[in-house]
Design an enzyme around this catalytic site. Structure first.
Site, PDB file in Angstrom:
ATOM      1  N   PRO A 110     -10.290  21.080 -12.006  1.00 48.22           N
ATOM      2  CA  PRO A 110      -9.860  20.267 -13.365  1.00 48.22           C
ATOM      3  C   PRO A 110      -9.532  18.665 -13.310  1.00 48.22           C
ATOM      4  CG  PRO A 110      -9.006  22.857 -12.552  1.00 48.22           C
ATOM      5  CD  PRO A 110     -10.455  22.261 -12.017  1.00 48.22           C
ATOM      6  N   LYS A 161       0.959   4.880 -11.052  1.00 51.60           N
ATOM      7  CA  LYS A 161       0.519   3.678 -10.923  1.00 51.60           C
ATOM      8  C   LYS A 161       0.599   2.740 -12.269  1.00 51.60           C
ATOM      9  CE  LYS A 161      -1.341   4.340  -6.526  1.00 51.60           C
ATOM     10  NZ  LYS A 161      -0.756   3.316  -5.081  1.00 51.60           N
ATOM     11  N   TYR A 212       0.902  11.066 -10.220  1.00 59.65           N
ATOM     12  CA  TYR A 212       0.025  10.447  -9.307  1.00 59.65           C
ATOM     13  C   TYR A 212      -0.591   9.230 -10.585  1.00 59.65           C
ATOM     14  CZ  TYR A 212      -2.875   7.833  -6.693  1.00 59.65           C
ATOM     15  OH  TYR A 212      -3.858   6.364  -5.663  1.00 59.65           O
ATOM     16  N   LEU A 266     -14.554  14.294  -1.435  1.00 55.56           N
ATOM     17  CA  LEU A 266     -15.689  14.314  -0.998  1.00 55.56           C
ATOM     18  C   LEU A 266     -16.380  13.190   0.119  1.00 55.56           C
ATOM     19  CD1 LEU A 266     -18.695  15.621  -2.246  1.00 55.56           C
ATOM     20  CD2 LEU A 266     -19.322  13.312  -2.697  1.00 55.56           C
ATOM     21  N   PHE A 271     -11.741   1.917  -6.616  1.00 55.91           N
ATOM     22  CA  PHE A 271     -12.561   2.592  -7.242  1.00 55.91           C
ATOM     23  C   PHE A 271     -12.926   3.710  -6.295  1.00 55.91           C
ATOM     24  CE2 PHE A 271     -13.910   1.825 -11.737  1.00 55.91           C
ATOM     25  CZ  PHE A 271     -13.350   0.952 -12.201  1.00 55.91           C
ATOM     26  N   SER A 316      -5.251   1.752  -9.281  1.00 58.31           N
ATOM     27  CA  SER A 316      -6.503   2.442  -9.120  1.00 58.31           C
ATOM     28  C   SER A 316      -6.799   2.651 -10.260  1.00 58.31           C
ATOM     29  CB  SER A 316      -5.504   4.131  -8.778  1.00 58.31           C
ATOM     30  OG  SER A 316      -6.736   5.025  -8.254  1.00 58.31           O
ATOM     31  N   ALA A 317      -8.215   3.195  -9.485  1.00 64.28           N
ATOM     32  CA  ALA A 317      -9.023   2.996 -11.066  1.00 64.28           C
ATOM     33  C   ALA A 317      -8.351   4.504 -11.729  1.00 64.28           C
ATOM     34  CB  ALA A 317     -10.544   3.813 -11.191  1.00 64.28           C
ATOM     35  N   THR A 318      -7.875   5.269 -11.402  1.00 67.18           N
ATOM     36  CA  THR A 318      -6.767   6.192 -12.197  1.00 67.18           C
ATOM     37  C   THR A 318      -6.357   5.825 -13.570  1.00 67.18           C
ATOM     38  OG1 THR A 318      -5.669   8.784 -11.892  1.00 67.18           O
ATOM     39  CG2 THR A 318      -4.782   6.803 -10.559  1.00 67.18           C
ATOM     40  N   PHE A 373       0.867  -1.016   0.263  1.00 68.54           N
ATOM     41  CA  PHE A 373       0.004   0.332  -0.064  1.00 68.54           C
ATOM     42  C   PHE A 373       1.060   1.193  -0.316  1.00 68.54           C
ATOM     43  CE2 PHE A 373      -2.661  -3.037   2.803  1.00 68.54           C
ATOM     44  CZ  PHE A 373      -3.708  -2.633   1.764  1.00 68.54           C
ATOM     45  N   ASN A 414      -9.655  16.448   0.371  1.00 66.19           N
ATOM     46  CA  ASN A 414      -9.643  16.103  -1.500  1.00 66.19           C
ATOM     47  C   ASN A 414     -10.790  15.653  -1.511  1.00 66.19           C
ATOM     48  OD1 ASN A 414      -7.067  17.538  -1.917  1.00 66.19           O
ATOM     49  ND2 ASN A 414      -5.696  15.980  -1.375  1.00 66.19           N
TER      50      ASN A 414
HETATM   51  P1  NAD Z   1      -3.243   6.289   3.353  1.00 65.57           P
HETATM   52  O1  NAD Z   1      -2.002   7.935   2.440  1.00 65.57           O
HETATM   53  O2  NAD Z   1      -3.968   6.537   4.098  1.00 65.57           O
HETATM   54  O3  NAD Z   1      -2.319   5.188   3.474  1.00 65.57           O
HETATM   55  C1  NAD Z   1      -0.628   4.776   2.822  1.00 65.57           C
HETATM   56  C2  NAD Z   1       0.374   4.939   3.955  1.00 65.57           C
HETATM   57  O4  NAD Z   1       1.727   4.714   3.331  1.00 65.57           O
HETATM   58  C3  NAD Z   1       0.720   5.843   4.731  1.00 65.57           C
HETATM   59  O5  NAD Z   1       0.565   5.088   6.232  1.00 65.57           O
HETATM   60  C4  NAD Z   1       2.141   6.027   4.800  1.00 65.57           C
HETATM   61  O6  NAD Z   1       2.837   7.020   6.224  1.00 65.57           O
HETATM   62  C5  NAD Z   1       2.687   5.279   3.937  1.00 65.57           C
HETATM   63  N1  NAD Z   1       3.304   5.369   3.374  1.00 65.57           N
HETATM   64  C6  NAD Z   1       3.997   6.346   2.037  1.00 65.57           C
HETATM   65  N2  NAD Z   1       5.141   6.169   1.550  1.00 65.57           N
HETATM   66  C7  NAD Z   1       5.979   5.392   2.133  1.00 65.57           C
HETATM   67  C8  NAD Z   1       7.334   5.281   2.055  1.00 65.57           C
HETATM   68  N3  NAD Z   1       7.913   5.562   1.895  1.00 65.57           N
HETATM   69  N4  NAD Z   1       7.260   4.678   3.099  1.00 65.57           N
HETATM   70  C9  NAD Z   1       6.771   4.160   4.443  1.00 65.57           C
HETATM   71  N5  NAD Z   1       5.697   4.293   3.861  1.00 65.57           N
HETATM   72  C10 NAD Z   1       4.637   5.419   3.318  1.00 65.57           C
HETATM   73  O7  NAD Z   1      -3.839   6.170   1.435  1.00 65.57           O
HETATM   74  P2  NAD Z   1      -4.712   4.877   1.813  1.00 65.57           P
HETATM   75  O8  NAD Z   1      -6.099   5.509   1.332  1.00 65.57           O
HETATM   76  O9  NAD Z   1      -4.564   3.812   2.927  1.00 65.57           O
HETATM   77  O10 NAD Z   1      -4.128   4.405   0.158  1.00 65.57           O
HETATM   78  C11 NAD Z   1      -3.138   2.730   0.160  1.00 65.57           C
HETATM   79  C12 NAD Z   1      -2.912   3.240  -1.559  1.00 65.57           C
HETATM   80  O11 NAD Z   1      -3.874   2.630  -2.070  1.00 65.57           O
HETATM   81  C13 NAD Z   1      -1.983   4.111  -1.993  1.00 65.57           C
HETATM   82  O12 NAD Z   1      -0.819   3.786  -2.256  1.00 65.57           O
HETATM   83  C14 NAD Z   1      -2.933   5.227  -2.493  1.00 65.57           C
HETATM   84  O13 NAD Z   1      -2.767   5.165  -3.482  1.00 65.57           O
HETATM   85  C15 NAD Z   1      -4.360   3.437  -3.258  1.00 65.57           C
HETATM   86  N6  NAD Z   1      -5.172   4.228  -3.537  1.00 65.57           N
HETATM   87  C16 NAD Z   1      -5.667   5.274  -2.657  1.00 65.57           C
HETATM   88  C17 NAD Z   1      -7.077   4.919  -3.173  1.00 65.57           C
HETATM   89  C18 NAD Z   1      -8.443   6.092  -2.379  1.00 65.57           C
HETATM   90  O14 NAD Z   1      -9.019   6.822  -2.558  1.00 65.57           O
HETATM   91  N7  NAD Z   1      -7.833   6.250  -1.072  1.00 65.57           N
HETATM   92  C19 NAD Z   1      -7.723   5.175  -4.559  1.00 65.57           C
HETATM   93  C20 NAD Z   1      -7.362   4.128  -5.142  1.00 65.57           C
HETATM   94  C21 NAD Z   1      -5.453   3.871  -4.502  1.00 65.57           C
HETATM   95  N1  UFG Z   2     -16.216  16.380  -5.032  1.00 65.74           N
HETATM   96  C1  UFG Z   2     -16.789  17.722  -4.735  1.00 65.74           C
HETATM   97  N2  UFG Z   2     -16.417  17.843  -4.313  1.00 65.74           N
HETATM   98  C2  UFG Z   2     -15.436  18.399  -3.788  1.00 65.74           C
HETATM   99  C3  UFG Z   2     -14.897  16.492  -3.136  1.00 65.74           C
HETATM  100  C4  UFG Z   2     -15.353  16.012  -4.763  1.00 65.74           C
HETATM  101  O1  UFG Z   2     -18.283  18.256  -5.767  1.00 65.74           O
HETATM  102  O2  UFG Z   2     -15.309  18.894  -2.158  1.00 65.74           O
HETATM  103  C5  UFG Z   2     -16.727  14.980  -6.589  1.00 65.74           C
HETATM  104  C6  UFG Z   2     -15.826  15.559  -7.181  1.00 65.74           C
HETATM  105  O3  UFG Z   2     -15.377  16.236  -8.390  1.00 65.74           O
HETATM  106  C7  UFG Z   2     -16.084  13.683  -7.947  1.00 65.74           C
HETATM  107  C8  UFG Z   2     -17.156  13.179  -6.826  1.00 65.74           C
HETATM  108  O4  UFG Z   2     -16.645  14.203  -5.593  1.00 65.74           O
HETATM  109  O5  UFG Z   2     -17.187  14.024  -8.651  1.00 65.74           O
HETATM  110  C9  UFG Z   2     -15.861  12.575  -5.894  1.00 65.74           C
HETATM  111  O6  UFG Z   2     -14.183  13.332  -5.584  1.00 65.74           O
HETATM  112  P1  UFG Z   2     -13.331  12.596  -5.348  1.00 65.74           P
HETATM  113  O7  UFG Z   2     -12.562  13.559  -5.232  1.00 65.74           O
HETATM  114  O8  UFG Z   2     -13.539  12.335  -3.512  1.00 65.74           O
HETATM  115  O9  UFG Z   2     -12.462  11.616  -5.806  1.00 65.74           O
HETATM  116  P2  UFG Z   2     -12.292  11.188  -7.235  1.00 65.74           P
HETATM  117  O10 UFG Z   2     -13.429  10.246  -8.202  1.00 65.74           O
HETATM  118  O11 UFG Z   2     -11.834  12.811  -8.280  1.00 65.74           O
HETATM  119  O12 UFG Z   2     -10.652  10.409  -7.318  1.00 65.74           O
HETATM  120  C10 UFG Z   2     -10.175   9.588  -6.126  1.00 65.74           C
HETATM  121  C11 UFG Z   2      -9.252   9.495  -5.209  1.00 65.74           C
HETATM  122  C12 UFG Z   2      -8.304   9.319  -6.879  1.00 65.74           C
HETATM  123  C13 UFG Z   2      -7.974   8.946  -7.580  1.00 65.74           C
HETATM  124  C14 UFG Z   2      -9.722   8.497  -7.989  1.00 65.74           C
HETATM  125  C15 UFG Z   2      -9.505   7.465  -9.327  1.00 65.74           C
HETATM  126  O13 UFG Z   2      -9.006  10.356  -4.906  1.00 65.74           O
HETATM  127  O14 UFG Z   2      -6.706   9.752  -5.894  1.00 65.74           O
HETATM  128  O15 UFG Z   2     -11.073   8.592  -7.652  1.00 65.74           O
HETATM  129  O16 UFG Z   2      -9.491   6.612  -8.894  1.00 65.74           O
HETATM  130  F1  UFG Z   2      -7.069   8.924  -8.737  1.00 65.74           F
END
Ligand code: NAD
Ligand code: UFG
Length: 349
Positions: free
Chosen positions: A292, A152, A148, A199, A177, A124-126, A80, A197
């Site tokens: 954006p 991925k 970012y 929702l 997702f 990620s779905a990104t 992770f 950041n």
């Molecule tokens: P998070 O930031 O809560 O967890 C990530 C963890 O990794 C944190 O505890 C952080 O301290 C640790 N970390 C970061 N860099 C590190 C490093 N160099 N060495 C050791 N530890 C490190 O994020 P999350 O939401 O739990 O996401 C986990 C993974 O899933 C990430 O790779 C993220 O990109 C991916 N992901 C998250 C989402 C989301 O919306 N939360 C969506 C898609 C993918």
């Molecule tokens: N939104 C708002 N107001 C806010 C925050 C979000 O209207 O203050 C809207 C966004 O425009 C979007 C929806 O809520 O329509 C979800 O936004 P999120 O920021 O919660 O999630 P995203 O789908 O934009 O992004 C997430 C992760 C990214 C990842 C992406 C695709 O945060 O890291 O999904 O997997 F890249």
């Protein structure tokens, strides 16, 4: 069986640790706490009544990461650890590439050396960029829209190359997702730094009065009510998906990508409505311009994960909102509440 969980203190990692421990796995957590608190791991121990080793370590410190492999008999890795803020990745791309890509290269090079060929990776779905059609299946075109997302995508490509070079590898690329919700105990959850950041944490912080109002980014998308549609998934369902992926990589070689989503999209206005109903709180909002880089609609075709992993999301939008609210209302300042500060100090001692 011992599983190394990098980034295990984070939002998804901590929930996955709970599921792993409850399923009888031994775990080791490696985290530098750059975006998390050791307190989350104390609570994982409390929730499961199990103990485990924690390495307060940066994955970039290759020499020290190697010691973790030397000292422990690791079967597989769930990776992770990474930075995940899209906006920040645009501002400090080198840091993102270094942390996410070099960190992963360090890890897999050490795994290769120690002949541990099983890894579950947080994608990620990104990686679908601007999807041309929904629902999105795993063979949809891939692209990235920001640093970012590129980390991925690049890591997925690197892991594909690694498998091609040596077919002993077993690699699951999990494309999440939109994870929301929290453990049903309210003891662990998402703990964003500063103004969220995403929702759901924004909604819960408005509901608790930390923020004044939600800005809805755009109401002119071609969706049912014009606001953005996403596939929200309960973090506990997501955590369970990791256990299924782990079983897969333990038993089969190969490299496979899996969507982890529900297959159901909800608009921003639907999310506000669902949240208000379960919390009894008003979430004031105003319509703002599009953010954006945002896409209108994004939801998964999750059938591959169901067929090949035997995994399906079970929790609906109501449970996601209930658990997000429970976490926020019981921990208004995340892991930094008064009680938590004492525990935090103890955890570090
Ligand atoms: P998070 O930031 O809560 O967890 C990530 C963890 O990794 C944190 O505890 C952080 O301290 C640790 N970390 C970061 N860099 C590190 C490093 N160099 N060495 C050791 N530890 C490190 O994020 P999350 O939401 O739990 O996401 C986990 C993974 O899933 C990430 O790779 C993220 O990109 C991916 N992901 C998250 C989402 C989301 O919306 N939360 C969506 C898609 C993918
Ligand atoms: N939104 C708002 N107001 C806010 C925050 C979000 O209207 O203050 C809207 C966004 O425009 C979007 C929806 O809520 O329509 C979800 O936004 P999120 O920021 O919660 O999630 P995203 O789908 O934009 O992004 C997430 C992760 C990214 C990842 C992406 C695709 O945060 O890291 O999904 O997997 F890249």
């Amino acid at each position: 069986m011992t599983i190394l969980v990098t980034g295990g203190a984070g939002f998804i990692g901590s929930h996955t640790c709970v599921e792993l421990l409850n399923a009888g796995y031994e775990i080791i957590v490696l985290d530098n706490f750059s975006n998390s608190s050791p307190k989350s791991l104390e609570r994982v121990k409390e929730l499961t009544n199990k103990n485990f080793k924690i390495y307060n370590l940066d994955i970039l410190e290759k020499f020290n990461v190697e010691k973790v492999f030397e000292e422990n008999d690791i079967t597989a890795v769930i990776h992770f650890a990474g930075l995940k803020a899209v906006g920040e990745s645009v501002e400090i791309p080198i840091h993102y590439y270094y942390n996410n890509i070099t960190g992963t290269l360090n890890l897999i090079d050490i795994m290769r050396k120690y002949k541990i060929f099983k890894i579950v990776f947080s994608s990620s779905a990104t990686v679908y960029g601007m999807p041309k059609q929904v629902p999105i299946s795993e063979n949809s075109p891939l692209s990235a829209m920001n640093p970012y997302g590129r980390t991925k995508l690049m890591i997925e490509e690197i892991l594909n190359d690694v498998y091609t070079s040596n077919n002993n590898w077993s690699i699951a690329l999990l494309r999440y997702f939109n994870p929301i919700g929290a453990h049903e105990s309210g003891r662990i959850g998402e703990n964003p730094n500063g103004i969220p950041n995403n929702l759901m944490p924004f909604i819960t912080q408005v509901a608790i009065g930390k923020l004044n109002e939600l800005k809805v980014f755009g109401n002119d998308y071609s969706t049912s009510d014009g606001t953005g549609v996403r596939d929200y998934i309960h973090v506990v369902d997501l955590a369970k998906g990791h256990l299924k992926a782990l079983e897969k990589v333990i038993n089969f070689n190969g490299v496979e990508a899996y969507n982890l989503g529900t297959g159901q999209g909800y608009s921003v206005l639907e999310m506000i409505d669902a949240f208000e109903k379960v919390s009894g709180r008003k979430v004031p909002y105003s319509i703002a311009s599009r953010r954006p880089g945002d896409i209108g609609e994004c939801f998964a075709d999750p059938t591959k994960a169901e067929k090949e992993l035997g995994w399906k999301a079970e929790k609906g939008i109501k449970e996601m909102c209930i658990d997000s609210w429970k976490w926020q209302s019981q921990n208004p300042n995340g892991f930094l509440d008064k009680e938590s500060i004492v525990d935090y100090a103890n955890a570090l001692a």
